[in-house]
Write a protein that holds these residues in place. Structure first.
Motif, PDB file in Angstrom:
ATOM      1  N   THR A   1       0.852  -1.189   0.000  1.00  0.00           N
ATOM      2  CA  THR A   1       0.000   0.000   0.000  1.00  0.00           C
ATOM      3  C   THR A   1       0.888   1.240   0.000  1.00  0.00           C
ATOM      4  O   THR A   1       2.080   1.156   0.260  1.00  0.00           O
ATOM      5  CB  THR A   1      -0.880   0.027   1.263  1.00  0.00           C
ATOM      6  N   THR A   2       0.305   2.347  -0.301  1.00  0.00           N
ATOM      7  CA  THR A   2       1.083   3.594  -0.356  1.00  0.00           C
ATOM      8  C   THR A   2       1.725   3.881   0.988  1.00  0.00           C
ATOM      9  O   THR A   2       2.865   4.323   1.069  1.00  0.00           O
ATOM     10  CB  THR A   2       0.173   4.773  -0.719  1.00  0.00           C
TER      11      THR A   2
ATOM     12  N   TYR B   1       4.713   1.675   1.505  1.00  0.00           N
ATOM     13  CA  TYR B   1       5.758   2.104   0.593  1.00  0.00           C
ATOM     14  C   TYR B   1       6.472   3.337   1.145  1.00  0.00           C
ATOM     15  O   TYR B   1       7.698   3.408   1.200  1.00  0.00           O
ATOM     16  CB  TYR B   1       5.138   2.406  -0.764  1.00  0.00           C
TER      17      TYR B   1
END
Lengths: 674, 189
Positions: free
Chosen positions: A299-300, A303
């Motif tokens: 997921t962002t 990350y």
């Protein structure tokens, strides 16, 4: 089996069955001959011997034999026999290879190459600088100064200053002598080991020998010799790596199956371990694939977290380097400013020794300790396992190079410190270095000694102890392993010391040579007796080309300060071959000025900036051309790959067609019969 | 050698030197190894007939340190024996070391590597061959599932024409790109 003389059966791929018609067998025949003509399969030796007597055929790859060629072959055989006999440590390398595989053996081959390099280096310096000077000292000789009327030369100053350069030492007790030996001070300081010993004059005895000119030319030539040796080495590496046009990750599993067994291994226990590690590797590849899969679905938020951690870690690494830089700077300053000759008497000898060795100890400690920190923090960063190794390696290389750069920088600051008196010796707050070149030489001398002591104690004390503990306490993680990258880095580091220091201590390459010599036996002991087989097999080619590159880079880093010193830093007035000149480089200018006019004109033109600039531009163009050609060839490889693929498919299609036609023909025949 | 016995005639030496990658001394060194395998049976004089007929059994060959640890040892002996019996004559023995020597060219080494891995000798590395290779390498310690995974991956990487097996061309294509192959497919004498 696969011999050429028999018609071998076609691969049984289930496409062609034997009942097919004559057309098929014809085509089949065609394919068979195609495969045979490709000469892939060599017949057995007995068959080859028979053919040799019948047709005069030679080795599978060589066919023709003329009279001259026979001669050449004989000479080549003789040379190979000589080379076999002369190859040093052949047995050792074989034993190590059998124990640990070709990866570890590549380290020993690299070490052997370094010994060759330093041997040549040492012979150059020893034969052309040390021997003439020492030999002349024994005889009555007259001296002259080259270019005495030139504006670059100051004879009077240097005479006055040389008289002031007197060493006060009392080498009465054994401990004093030993301490002086370890520090390169006292009685050691005015020996051929250091720069200060050499005279700045032309020595005349039957024939004349211009020491300063010899000194500078031999030093420049030694550097060129190193470049040639390295170029030769990396060219042979390059020949191997040129096959590596496609990234190896392309064929990860193929390599795992067909290229993981090292046929050089002979030790059964290591072989078992190797097989075990192979299994581990297969399993880790499996998990690796899963890991990559997981990475794709981040997921962002996750990350961003990884990126954040990596940035933090990199800042931490920079901080480590900064702290190291400060420590090196601080200790160097501390040593020069706090150990003035007149203060020696107040302290105990061991204190003085410790203070003298402080910079060397600091550098060695940093190099030993910080890589552990790096390997620990890199685990947090969440890189792929194989990338992790590379990143740790790059950081360690950076640290090693940086520590040398910091040392050079802090020494440079001391040397360039102003104000100075007319003997070029620092006054007031500056360190009173009568002969700063010898001082720098001493620093590198101490570093080489420290380096040797550390690797000696690691091999003789630490590793056996670790082995013992791991045996007694049954903790396998304690058992020492032969860490190829770390060992090669140590080697590159020592080599850099040799390159940096040889100008100031012409016998330093000899010490490095002895160090490497000792290291070979120590490491052999360590590899065969103390170290367990590597868990992760180390790829020989990877290390070879990487370390050749690192060696090159560190070489150019070493050349820079030396070139700068030769061209711009005023030499000491009281010692050394260049004491009468403004700059070390002046000796070359004076020599050229004494040449006939045309010759000196040519040299002046060759060294002019216009000419050099042109050369650089041409080289860059050539580089560009090579790069272009390289990429074009890569394209060709890709194309050929496609073509190969297409051809295989075509053949497949062709066989299918033939089969179909045959079936139709057979059916027709059958229906006609009916 | 030191002794007066003539092991090989000059003609034999020339023939061997022409057909292998060895020098005279190398050939004698190899013979010493061969002789040591079974000193009671192997004569010191090697006539052409003896060199091509007297066989040394696999069990002696396997005792050599160079091959003792090698998981493919039986397979190697089989490849180099001309009748598929895995027992080697001196000629075959010499041939084997010649292929593994560092003077042997890349193509020759690759072709022999291919033969070694081609267990069923059909000139293709099929699934069966790959399974067998893996079994040798891991000493039967991998599960069927793991092996199938690896085999599939290998075929995915190397099998250009999707035939379910690797041909010699495909094998050579990849292996000749590996810079380590030469140094690993190598036995020092």
């Amino acid at each position: 089996m696969f011999s050429n003389n028999k018609i071998s059966p076609l691969p049984n791929n289930g496409v062609v069955d034997d009942s097919s018609g004559s057309q098929v067998s014809q085509r089949r025949q065609a394919v068979v001959t195609v495969e045979q003509n490709s000469q892939i399969w060599t017949p057995h030796l007995s068959e080859r011997l028979r053919r040799r007597t019948e047709f005069g055929e030679l080795k599978p790859t060589k066919k023709s034999s003329g009279n001259l060629e026979q001669k050449i072959i004989q000479i080549r055989r003789f040379l190979r026999e000589v080379a076999f006999k002369l190859e040093p440590w052949r047995e050792s390398v074989k034993a190590i290879e059998g124990h640990h595989g070709s990866g570890v053996a590549s380290y020993f081959l690299f070490l052997r190459w370094s010994i060759y390099l330093n041997f040549g280096f040492f012979m150059l310096l020893f034969g052309l600088i040390v021997i003439p000077q020492v030999a002349f000292k024994k005889k009555n000789y007259t001296t002259a100064v080259l270019g005495i009327n030139s504006s670059y030369v100051h004879v009077n100053y240097s005479q006055h200053c040389s008289q002031q350069y007197i060493l006060n030492y009392s080498s009465t007790s054994v401990s004093e002598i030993l301490l002086d030996f370890l520090q390169g001070t006292g009685w050691m300081e005015k020996t051929p080991l250091f720069y200060g010993y050499y005279e700045g004059k032309e020595l005349n005895y039957d024939k004349s020998y211009i020491i300063p000119l010899a000194y500078i030319l031999v030093c420049i030539f030694s550097l060129i010799y190193s470049v040639i040796m390295m170029a030769k080495k990396s060219a042979s590496n390059f020949q191997d790596s040129i096959y590596d046009a496609t990234p190896s990750s392309h064929y990860q599993f193929f390599t795992l199956v067909f290229l993981s067994w090292d046929y050089t291994m002979t030790d059964e226990i290591s072989a078992k371990l190797k097989l075990k590690s192979l299994k581990k590797q297969i399993i880790s590849e499996l998990t690796d694939k899963q890991y990559r899969q997981k990475r794709k679905n981040l997921t962002t938020y996750q990350y961003a977290r990884i990126i954040f951690i990596r940035v933090l870690v990199n800042i931490f690494v920079l901080l480590c380097l900064g702290t190291g830089a400060y420590l090196i700077y601080f200790t160097t300053q501390f040593t020069t400013f706090h150990v003035k000759p007149d203060e020696f008497h107040g302290h105990h000898e061991s204190v003085r020794f410790l203070v003298e060795y402080l910079p060397s100890i600091t550098i060695s400690a940093l190099n030993g300790f910080i890589p552990f920190v790096f390997s620990f923090i890199t685990k947090v960063e969440d890189y792929l396992p194989q990338n992790q190794v590379i990143i740790i390696l790059i950081r360690t290389i950076l640290l090693r190079l940086a520590s040398l750069i910091f040392l050079v920088a802090s020494l440079y600051k001391e040397v360039m410190c102003t104000p100075k008196d007319n003997c070029n010796v620092g006054v007031a707050d500056c360190p009173p270095l009568r002969c700063w070149e010898t001082y720098i030489g001493q620093q590198f001398y101490k570093l080489v000694i420290m380096d040797f002591l550390i690797s000696f104690s690691l091999c003789v004390i630490v590793e056996p102890l670790r082995k013992l503990f791991s045996r007694c306490l049954k903790i396998s993680s304690l058992e020492p392993q032969f860490d190829v990258p770390k060992n090669v880095l140590d080697l590159v580091y020592t080599q850099s010391l040799s390159w940096l220091g040889f100008f100031f201590a012409p016998l330093l390459p000899c010490m490095v040579l002895l160090k490497f010599f000792g290291t070979f036996y120590l490491k052999k002991l360590s590899a065969l007796k103390w170290c367990a087989a590597l868990e992760k097999p180390y790829k020989a080619s990877k290390s070879q080309s990487l370390f050749a590159t690192v060696l090159m880079i560190s070489f150019f880093f070493c050349c820079l300060p030396i070139g700068y010193i030769i061209c711009y830093v005023p030499p000491s007035r009281s010692c050394g071959p260049f004491r009468v000149y403004n700059n070390m480089y002046d000796i070359l200018t004076i020599t050229v000025e004494l040449w006939p006019l045309t010759a000196s004109m040519i040299v002046r033109f060759l060294s002019s900036s216009a000419f050099i600039l042109t050369i650089i531009v041409i080289l860059i163009l050539f580089l560009y051309h090579c790069a272009q050609r390289g990429s074009a060839q890569n394209e060709t490889i890709k194309l050929l790959r496609k073509q190969l693929n297409a051809e295989r498919k075509e053949k497949f299609y062709f066989m299918m067609e033939a089969n179909n036609t045959a079936t139709i023909v057979a059916e027709n025949k059958a229906s006609r019969k009916q | 050698m030191g002794n007066k016995v003539v092991t090989f005639t000059e003609d034999q030496f020339n023939a061997y030197q022409d057909c292998t990658y060895f020098t005279k001394k190398d050939i004698l060194r190899i013979f010493q190894r061969f002789h040591k395998l079974n000193p009671n049976v192997i004569p010191v004089e090697m006539s052409e007939v003896i060199a091509s007929t007297l066989k040394v059994s696999t069990c002696f060959l396997e005792e050599m340190p160079e091959f003792k640890a090698n998981p493919f040892n039986k397979r190697i002996f089989r490849v180099f024996s001309s009748d598929g019996s895995s027992h080697l004559t001196f000629n075959e023995f010499l041939d084997m070391f010649s292929v593994f020597s560092d003077a042997a060219p890349r193509e020759l080494k690759i072709s022999y590597a291919f033969k070694i891995y081609d267990f069923d000798e059909d000139k293709e590395l099929g699934r069966n061959d790959l399974h067998k290779t893996l079994r040798c390498l891991s000493r039967n310690e991998l599960t069927e599932e793991e092996m199938s995974f690896v085999v599939n991956k290998v075929l995915e990487e190397g099998d250009l024409d999707d035939k379910g097996s690797l041909s010699y061309m495909e094998f050579e294509h990849i292996i000749s790109r590996d810079p380590d192959f030469l140094s690993m497919f190598h036995i020092r004498i």
